[in-house]
Motif scaffolding. Structure first.
Motif, PDB file in Angstrom:
ATOM      1  N   LYS A  35      46.220  39.944 122.844  1.00 15.77           N
ATOM      2  CA  LYS A  35      45.977  41.067 121.943  1.00 15.77           C
ATOM      3  C   LYS A  35      47.017  42.158 122.200  1.00 15.77           C
ATOM      4  CE  LYS A  35      41.019  40.314 121.649  1.00 15.77           C
ATOM      5  NZ  LYS A  35      40.773  39.948 120.305  1.00 15.77           N
ATOM      6  N   LEU A  36      47.659  42.595 121.117  1.00 16.79           N
ATOM      7  CA  LEU A  36      48.650  43.665 121.181  1.00 16.79           C
ATOM      8  C   LEU A  36      48.271  44.741 120.178  1.00 16.79           C
ATOM      9  CD1 LEU A  36      51.951  41.580 121.183  1.00 16.79           C
ATOM     10  CD2 LEU A  36      50.866  42.657 123.140  1.00 16.79           C
ATOM     11  N   ASN A  37      48.604  45.984 120.483  1.00 16.88           N
ATOM     12  CA  ASN A  37      48.410  47.086 119.549  1.00 16.88           C
ATOM     13  C   ASN A  37      49.714  47.269 118.804  1.00 16.88           C
ATOM     14  OD1 ASN A  37      45.734  47.742 120.342  1.00 16.88           O
ATOM     15  ND2 ASN A  37      46.563  48.677 122.185  1.00 16.88           N
ATOM     16  N   ALA A  38      49.723  46.953 117.522  1.00 12.31           N
ATOM     17  CA  ALA A  38      50.943  47.016 116.720  1.00 12.31           C
ATOM     18  C   ALA A  38      50.914  48.231 115.813  1.00 12.31           C
ATOM     19  CB  ALA A  38      51.094  45.746 115.895  1.00 12.31           C
TER      20      ALA A  38
ATOM     21  N   ALA B 108      51.102  52.058 109.432  1.00  9.89           N
ATOM     22  CA  ALA B 108      49.933  51.212 109.643  1.00  9.89           C
ATOM     23  C   ALA B 108      49.846  50.855 111.117  1.00  9.89           C
ATOM     24  CB  ALA B 108      50.028  49.952 108.789  1.00  9.89           C
ATOM     25  N   GLY B 109      48.645  50.802 111.613  1.00 14.07           N
ATOM     26  CA  GLY B 109      48.427  50.406 112.995  1.00 14.07           C
ATOM     27  C   GLY B 109      47.231  49.481 113.065  1.00 14.07           C
ATOM     28  N   ARG B 110      47.325  48.491 113.948  1.00 19.31           N
ATOM     29  CA  ARG B 110      46.223  47.552 114.078  1.00 19.31           C
ATOM     30  C   ARG B 110      46.397  46.713 115.323  1.00 19.31           C
ATOM     31  NH1 ARG B 110      46.928  42.428 110.413  1.00 19.31           N
ATOM     32  NH2 ARG B 110      45.465  41.797 111.960  1.00 19.31           N
ATOM     33  N   GLU B 111      45.350  46.003 115.646  1.00 19.17           N
ATOM     34  CA  GLU B 111      45.408  45.095 116.783  1.00 19.17           C
ATOM     35  C   GLU B 111      45.819  43.711 116.283  1.00 19.17           C
ATOM     36  OE1 GLU B 111      42.514  44.935 120.313  1.00 19.17           O
ATOM     37  OE2 GLU B 111      41.840  43.333 118.966  1.00 19.17           O
ATOM     38  N   LEU B 112      46.782  43.121 116.960  1.00 19.59           N
ATOM     39  CA  LEU B 112      47.211  41.757 116.652  1.00 19.59           C
ATOM     40  C   LEU B 112      46.605  40.819 117.676  1.00 19.59           C
ATOM     41  CD1 LEU B 112      51.052  42.173 116.002  1.00 19.59           C
ATOM     42  CD2 LEU B 112      49.222  42.028 114.312  1.00 19.59           C
ATOM     43  N   ASP B 113      45.966  39.782 117.217  1.00 17.68           N
ATOM     44  CA  ASP B 113      45.403  38.775 118.111  1.00 17.68           C
ATOM     45  C   ASP B 113      46.276  37.526 117.974  1.00 17.68           C
ATOM     46  OD1 ASP B 113      43.859  37.371 119.857  1.00 17.68           O
ATOM     47  OD2 ASP B 113      42.072  37.316 118.583  1.00 17.68           O
ATOM     48  N   LEU B 114      47.327  37.465 118.788  1.00 13.63           N
ATOM     49  CA  LEU B 114      48.290  36.366 118.720  1.00 13.63           C
ATOM     50  C   LEU B 114      47.749  35.132 119.424  1.00 13.63           C
ATOM     51  CD1 LEU B 114      51.571  38.358 119.438  1.00 13.63           C
ATOM     52  CD2 LEU B 114      50.611  37.713 117.228  1.00 13.63           C
ATOM     53  N   PRO B 115      48.135  33.941 118.937  1.00 15.10           N
ATOM     54  CA  PRO B 115      47.598  32.709 119.512  1.00 15.10           C
ATOM     55  C   PRO B 115      48.114  32.398 120.914  1.00 15.10           C
ATOM     56  CG  PRO B 115      49.216  32.197 117.828  1.00 15.10           C
ATOM     57  CD  PRO B 115      48.993  33.675 117.794  1.00 15.10           C
ATOM     58  N   GLY B 116      49.246  32.945 121.293  1.00 14.05           N
ATOM     59  CA  GLY B 116      49.797  32.646 122.613  1.00 14.05           C
ATOM     60  C   GLY B 116      50.528  33.852 123.175  1.00 14.05           C
TER      61      GLY B 116
ATOM     62  N   GLY C 141      39.766  57.345 103.467  1.00 11.20           N
ATOM     63  CA  GLY C 141      40.422  58.151 104.497  1.00 11.20           C
ATOM     64  C   GLY C 141      41.492  57.375 105.245  1.00 11.20           C
ATOM     65  N   GLU C 142      41.194  56.123 105.586  1.00  6.62           N
ATOM     66  CA  GLU C 142      42.163  55.286 106.290  1.00  6.62           C
ATOM     67  C   GLU C 142      43.371  54.994 105.407  1.00  6.62           C
ATOM     68  OE1 GLU C 142      39.952  51.855 107.478  1.00  6.62           O
ATOM     69  OE2 GLU C 142      38.791  52.962 108.977  1.00  6.62           O
ATOM     70  N   GLU C 143      43.113  54.684 104.139  1.00  2.00           N
ATOM     71  CA  GLU C 143      44.198  54.394 103.200  1.00  2.00           C
ATOM     72  C   GLU C 143      45.049  55.644 102.962  1.00  2.00           C
ATOM     73  OE1 GLU C 143      44.949  51.500 101.206  1.00  2.00           O
ATOM     74  OE2 GLU C 143      43.616  50.359 102.507  1.00  2.00           O
TER      75      GLU C 143
ATOM     76  N   GLY D  79      47.033  44.364 125.355  1.00  2.02           N
ATOM     77  CA  GLY D  79      46.897  45.779 125.062  1.00  2.02           C
ATOM     78  C   GLY D  79      48.200  46.547 124.978  1.00  2.02           C
ATOM     79  N   ASP D  80      49.334  45.893 125.202  1.00  2.00           N
ATOM     80  CA  ASP D  80      50.619  46.575 125.093  1.00  2.00           C
ATOM     81  C   ASP D  80      50.829  47.083 123.672  1.00  2.00           C
ATOM     82  OD1 ASP D  80      51.440  46.393 127.700  1.00  2.00           O
ATOM     83  OD2 ASP D  80      52.802  44.711 127.382  1.00  2.00           O
ATOM     84  N   GLU D  81      51.575  48.178 123.565  1.00  2.00           N
ATOM     85  CA  GLU D  81      51.901  48.737 122.259  1.00  2.00           C
ATOM     86  C   GLU D  81      53.246  48.177 121.794  1.00  2.00           C
ATOM     87  OE1 GLU D  81      51.656  53.090 120.493  1.00  2.00           O
ATOM     88  OE2 GLU D  81      53.456  52.835 121.706  1.00  2.00           O
ATOM     89  N   VAL D  82      53.260  47.659 120.571  1.00  2.00           N
ATOM     90  CA  VAL D  82      54.474  47.154 119.944  1.00  2.00           C
ATOM     91  C   VAL D  82      54.670  47.943 118.653  1.00  2.00           C
ATOM     92  CG1 VAL D  82      55.586  45.145 118.911  1.00  2.00           C
ATOM     93  CG2 VAL D  82      54.121  44.848 120.901  1.00  2.00           C
ATOM     94  N   VAL D  83      55.863  48.510 118.486  1.00  2.00           N
ATOM     95  CA  VAL D  83      56.171  49.287 117.288  1.00  2.00           C
ATOM     96  C   VAL D  83      57.266  48.562 116.512  1.00  2.00           C
ATOM     97  CG1 VAL D  83      57.072  51.473 116.394  1.00  2.00           C
ATOM     98  CG2 VAL D  83      55.547  51.469 118.373  1.00  2.00           C
ATOM     99  N   PHE D  84      57.001  48.341 115.226  1.00  2.00           N
ATOM    100  CA  PHE D  84      57.987  47.794 114.312  1.00  2.00           C
ATOM    101  C   PHE D  84      58.485  48.969 113.473  1.00  2.00           C
ATOM    102  CE2 PHE D  84      55.174  44.295 115.336  1.00  2.00           C
ATOM    103  CZ  PHE D  84      56.052  43.245 115.558  1.00  2.00           C
ATOM    104  N   MET D  85      59.719  49.411 113.716  1.00  2.00           N
ATOM    105  CA  MET D  85      60.300  50.559 113.020  1.00  2.00           C
ATOM    106  C   MET D  85      61.157  50.033 111.880  1.00  2.00           C
ATOM    107  SD  MET D  85      60.923  53.898 112.827  1.00  2.00           S
ATOM    108  CE  MET D  85      60.617  54.661 114.398  1.00  2.00           C
ATOM    109  N   ARG D  86      60.684  50.264 110.654  1.00  2.00           N
ATOM    110  CA  ARG D  86      61.444  49.756 109.514  1.00  2.00           C
ATOM    111  C   ARG D  86      62.336  50.852 108.954  1.00  2.00           C
ATOM    112  NH1 ARG D  86      57.024  49.187 104.642  1.00  2.00           N
ATOM    113  NH2 ARG D  86      57.220  51.322 103.971  1.00  2.00           N
ATOM    114  N   PHE D  87      63.461  50.408 108.431  1.00  2.00           N
ATOM    115  CA  PHE D  87      64.429  51.326 107.849  1.00  2.00           C
ATOM    116  C   PHE D  87      64.451  51.121 106.345  1.00  2.00           C
ATOM    117  CE2 PHE D  87      65.753  50.622 112.203  1.00  2.00           C
ATOM    118  CZ  PHE D  87      65.775  51.920 112.657  1.00  2.00           C
ATOM    119  N   THR D  88      64.605  52.205 105.617  1.00  2.00           N
ATOM    120  CA  THR D  88      64.592  52.157 104.161  1.00  2.00           C
ATOM    121  C   THR D  88      66.019  52.284 103.655  1.00  2.00           C
ATOM    122  OG1 THR D  88      62.450  53.239 104.196  1.00  2.00           O
ATOM    123  CG2 THR D  88      63.617  53.221 102.101  1.00  2.00           C
TER     124      THR D  88
END
Length: 140
Positions: free
Chosen positions: A2-5, A17-25, A64-66, A122-131
């Protein structure tokens, strides 16, 4: 695992957007992290498409979340075509190689696709997208 993305855009202070990722491995490299994340997103999309709401509505909490992400929608999936997981993985890796987004693990940028990663639950992973800027003039 599980990672916090968090998905962020370069022009915003808050995350999109933020959420928990439940990766298979346990991903050992950034390439594996991107691959597992892309496959998870394709699977969730297909599941959401298969179990669509007959009567969509939003609760106050969902609104509110949206609103926090800057867009309020029902989350409906339109179209008949389902995404291909292998194509999604290839597109995600190509987008990283082309510099359309960067990845940070525990606030440290990961620059190489095949550099070993050390991740813990529980590690935090940030995907920073560029426009990309539209309407610009590119000189030669």
């Amino acid at each position: 695992m599980k990672l916090n993305a968090m998905v962020k855009s370069s022009g915003r202070k808050r995350g999109i957007a933020g959420r928990e990722l439940d990766l298979p491995g346990m991903p050992r490299t950034l390439r594996e992290l991107i691959e597992q994340t892309a496959r998870l997103m394709v699977d969730e999309f297909a599941e959401k498409k298969a179990t669509g709401n007959l009567l969509p509505y939003l609760t106050e909490q969902e609104i509110g979340e949206e609103a926090g992400s800057g867009r309020i929608g029902f989350g409906a999936v339109y179209g008949e075509k389902s995404p291909d997981a292998d194509q999604a993985v290839s597109a995600a890796i190509l987008a990283f190689e082309d510099g359309l987004y960067r990845v940070f693990v525990r606030r440290e940028e990961v620059t190489g696709l095949d550099v070993p990663l050390t991740l813990a639950d529980g590690d935090e992973v940030v995907f920073m997208r560029f426009t990309m800027l539209a309407g610009g003039y590119w000189s030669r």
